[in-house]
Design a protein around this motif. Structure first.
Motif, PDB file in Angstrom:
ATOM      1  N   ASP A   1       0.829  -1.207   0.000  1.00 15.17           N
ATOM      2  CA  ASP A   1       0.000   0.000   0.000  1.00 15.17           C
ATOM      3  C   ASP A   1       0.861   1.254   0.000  1.00 15.17           C
ATOM      4  O   ASP A   1       0.539   2.246  -0.660  1.00 15.17           O
ATOM      5  N   GLU A   2       1.972   1.207   0.731  1.00 15.74           N
ATOM      6  CA  GLU A   2       2.861   2.366   0.806  1.00 15.74           C
ATOM      7  C   GLU A   2       3.429   2.711  -0.570  1.00 15.74           C
ATOM      8  O   GLU A   2       3.425   3.886  -0.979  1.00 15.74           O
ATOM      9  N   ASP A   3       3.914   1.703  -1.284  1.00 19.58           N
ATOM     10  CA  ASP A   3       4.483   1.952  -2.604  1.00 19.58           C
ATOM     11  C   ASP A   3       3.405   2.378  -3.603  1.00 19.58           C
ATOM     12  O   ASP A   3       3.625   3.265  -4.436  1.00 19.58           O
ATOM     13  N   LEU A   4       2.236   1.752  -3.520  1.00 22.96           N
ATOM     14  CA  LEU A   4       1.166   2.115  -4.444  1.00 22.96           C
ATOM     15  C   LEU A   4       0.702   3.548  -4.203  1.00 22.96           C
ATOM     16  O   LEU A   4       0.472   4.305  -5.156  1.00 22.96           O
ATOM     17  N   ASP A   5       0.603   3.926  -2.941  1.00 30.00           N
ATOM     18  CA  ASP A   5       0.224   5.311  -2.622  1.00 30.00           C
ATOM     19  C   ASP A   5       1.260   6.296  -3.170  1.00 30.00           C
ATOM     20  O   ASP A   5       0.902   7.351  -3.711  1.00 30.00           O
TER      21      ASP A   5
ATOM     22  N   LEU B   1      -6.358  -3.879  -7.776  1.00 24.52           N
ATOM     23  CA  LEU B   1      -5.596  -2.660  -8.065  1.00 24.52           C
ATOM     24  C   LEU B   1      -6.520  -1.468  -8.288  1.00 24.52           C
ATOM     25  O   LEU B   1      -6.248  -0.362  -7.822  1.00 24.52           O
ATOM     26  N   LEU B   2      -7.613  -1.703  -9.003  1.00 27.68           N
ATOM     27  CA  LEU B   2      -8.549  -0.613  -9.279  1.00 27.68           C
ATOM     28  C   LEU B   2      -9.069   0.002  -7.980  1.00 27.68           C
ATOM     29  O   LEU B   2      -9.084   1.233  -7.828  1.00 27.68           O
ATOM     30  N   SER B   3      -9.470  -0.833  -7.041  1.00 29.29           N
ATOM     31  CA  SER B   3     -10.033  -0.321  -5.785  1.00 29.29           C
ATOM     32  C   SER B   3      -8.989   0.448  -4.982  1.00 29.29           C
ATOM     33  O   SER B   3      -9.311   1.444  -4.317  1.00 29.29           O
ATOM     34  N   ARG B   4      -7.734   0.020  -5.058  1.00 32.19           N
ATOM     35  CA  ARG B   4      -6.679   0.694  -4.306  1.00 32.19           C
ATOM     36  C   ARG B   4      -6.261   2.005  -4.976  1.00 32.19           C
ATOM     37  O   ARG B   4      -6.002   3.010  -4.298  1.00 32.19           O
ATOM     38  N   ILE B   5      -6.205   2.014  -6.302  1.00 28.34           N
ATOM     39  CA  ILE B   5      -5.844   3.237  -7.024  1.00 28.34           C
ATOM     40  C   ILE B   5      -6.944   4.286  -6.885  1.00 28.34           C
ATOM     41  O   ILE B   5      -6.679   5.486  -6.818  1.00 28.34           O
ATOM     42  N   ARG B   6      -8.173   3.829  -6.810  1.00 30.70           N
ATOM     43  CA  ARG B   6      -9.327   4.726  -6.749  1.00 30.70           C
ATOM     44  C   ARG B   6      -9.373   5.565  -5.469  1.00 30.70           C
ATOM     45  O   ARG B   6     -10.167   6.500  -5.364  1.00 30.70           O
ATOM     46  N   ARG B   7      -8.543   5.259  -4.509  1.00 33.14           N
ATOM     47  CA  ARG B   7      -8.462   6.092  -3.315  1.00 33.14           C
ATOM     48  C   ARG B   7      -7.784   7.426  -3.619  1.00 33.14           C
ATOM     49  O   ARG B   7      -7.767   8.334  -2.786  1.00 33.14           O
ATOM     50  N   HIS B   8      -7.194   7.521  -4.792  1.00 31.13           N
ATOM     51  CA  HIS B   8      -6.442   8.703  -5.209  1.00 31.13           C
ATOM     52  C   HIS B   8      -7.127   9.353  -6.409  1.00 31.13           C
ATOM     53  O   HIS B   8      -8.022   8.781  -7.010  1.00 31.13           O
ATOM     54  N   THR B   9      -6.691  10.533  -6.767  1.00 31.78           N
ATOM     55  CA  THR B   9      -7.325  11.274  -7.856  1.00 31.78           C
ATOM     56  C   THR B   9      -6.649  11.044  -9.209  1.00 31.78           C
ATOM     57  O   THR B   9      -7.161  11.511 -10.229  1.00 31.78           O
ATOM     58  N   VAL B  10      -5.531  10.327  -9.236  1.00 31.33           N
ATOM     59  CA  VAL B  10      -4.802  10.114 -10.487  1.00 31.33           C
ATOM     60  C   VAL B  10      -5.677   9.333 -11.474  1.00 31.33           C
ATOM     61  O   VAL B  10      -6.390   8.409 -11.089  1.00 31.33           O
ATOM     62  N   PRO B  11      -5.661   9.726 -12.761  1.00 29.58           N
ATOM     63  CA  PRO B  11      -6.403   8.954 -13.754  1.00 29.58           C
ATOM     64  C   PRO B  11      -5.951   7.495 -13.791  1.00 29.58           C
ATOM     65  O   PRO B  11      -4.766   7.198 -13.623  1.00 29.58           O
ATOM     66  N   CYS B  12      -6.902   6.611 -14.013  1.00 33.55           N
ATOM     67  CA  CYS B  12      -6.658   5.176 -13.942  1.00 33.55           C
ATOM     68  C   CYS B  12      -7.048   4.535 -15.267  1.00 33.55           C
ATOM     69  O   CYS B  12      -8.158   4.735 -15.762  1.00 33.55           O
ATOM     70  N   VAL B  13      -6.138   3.767 -15.855  1.00 33.02           N
ATOM     71  CA  VAL B  13      -6.319   3.200 -17.194  1.00 33.02           C
ATOM     72  C   VAL B  13      -6.195   1.681 -17.131  1.00 33.02           C
ATOM     73  O   VAL B  13      -5.280   1.152 -16.485  1.00 33.02           O
ATOM     74  N   LEU B  14      -7.072   0.984 -17.830  1.00 33.88           N
ATOM     75  CA  LEU B  14      -6.909  -0.457 -18.007  1.00 33.88           C
ATOM     76  C   LEU B  14      -6.393  -0.724 -19.413  1.00 33.88           C
ATOM     77  O   LEU B  14      -7.052  -0.376 -20.399  1.00 33.88           O
ATOM     78  N   GLU B  15      -5.191  -1.312 -19.484  1.00 32.77           N
ATOM     79  CA  GLU B  15      -4.694  -1.786 -20.776  1.00 32.77           C
ATOM     80  C   GLU B  15      -5.132  -3.243 -20.895  1.00 32.77           C
ATOM     81  O   GLU B  15      -4.710  -4.095 -20.119  1.00 32.77           O
TER      82      GLU B  15
ATOM     83  N   LEU C   1      10.484  -0.982 -12.957  1.00 36.41           N
ATOM     84  CA  LEU C   1      11.287  -0.262 -11.968  1.00 36.41           C
ATOM     85  C   LEU C   1      10.504  -0.035 -10.666  1.00 36.41           C
ATOM     86  O   LEU C   1      11.105   0.057  -9.591  1.00 36.41           O
ATOM     87  N   ILE C   2       9.190   0.033 -10.773  1.00 42.86           N
ATOM     88  CA  ILE C   2       8.367   0.197  -9.566  1.00 42.86           C
ATOM     89  C   ILE C   2       8.635  -0.939  -8.582  1.00 42.86           C
ATOM     90  O   ILE C   2       8.688  -0.731  -7.366  1.00 42.86           O
TER      91      ILE C   2
END
Length: 229
Positions: free
Chosen positions: A22-26, A52-66, A211-212
């Protein structure tokens, strides 16, 4: 009006098949990157994508599914990237899977949220290269694929994917000179800010993925390295 990558310089790509704290994803989501892309090659499941979608959605950054496969497609993302692998030896990866997806999802597709990518995979050792039965193109081939992406298929994106290895900057520059309306996206092997900045000099958008997971601190530094000051 359809979405374009005009103002997107930097993307982080997260693999649903890999673990991230969670720390790295944030940190990724709050880094200033233009968007977070969810995508991978193998072991991409709906559960992994939804997590991943539910965790990213806590933030305002645009979220894309490839989109990797039909089974892991889900609503809830801001945008959807659809790859067409131009140097695959099988029509399946250029047209058939996309055709199948259109048949199933046409009624719910919003083309303001969808970007079709002309993919050229340039690393023979990459999982995606092997899975999609690619043939390694020479430089002239790559330039011709880029020309086709823009002038025959009118694709908004041409994606040079080196997947785990750092690419040929001269070839990236040559391809960029070929394109006028189609955006050039580069991904693969970026391990530090210097490489990120070098590739961004030629590509419209760079993608940082592996690299992440190997060096999150270096990954985060790539954002400021390519952003316009």
């Amino acid at each position: 009006m359809e979405f374009s990558l005009d103002n997107w310089n930097h993307l982080f790509k997260l693999d649903p098949a890999k673990e991230i704290s969670d720390e790295d994803l944030d940190a990724v989501c709050e880094s200033g990157t233009d968007a977070v892309v969810v995508g991978g090659t193998d072991d991409v499941t709906l559960d992994g994508v939804l997590d991943l979608l539910s965790r990213i959605r806590r933030h305002t950054v645009p979220c894309v599914l490839e989109i990797s496969n039909l089974e892991s497609i889900t609503p809830g993302f801001d945008y959807y990237f659809i790859p067409m692998v131009m140097n695959s030896t099988e029509k399946k990866w250029m047209m058939d899977i996309q055709h199948e997806a259109i048949k199933e999802y046409q009624d719910s597709m919003n083309w303001d949220e969808i970007v079709v990518e002309g993919y050229c995979i340039l690393n023979e050792e990459a999982k995606a290269f092997k899975q999609t039965k690619c043939e390694l193109p020479d430089d002239d081939d790559v330039v011709a694929y880029a020309y086709m992406a823009e002038h025959i298929f009118h694709l908004p994106v041409f994606y040079m994917e080196y997947s785990g290895t750092y690419g040929n900057t001269e070839l990236v520059q040559t391809v960029k000179e070929q394109l006028k309306d189609t955006k050039l996206v580069y991904g693969g092997g970026i391990e530090n800010s210097v490489q990120a900045r070098e590739m961004k000099e030629h590509a419209d958008t760079i993608v940082v993925g592996n690299l992440i997971y190997s060096d999150i601190k270096q990954a985060l530094k790539t954002v400021n390295a390519v952003k316009d000051k």
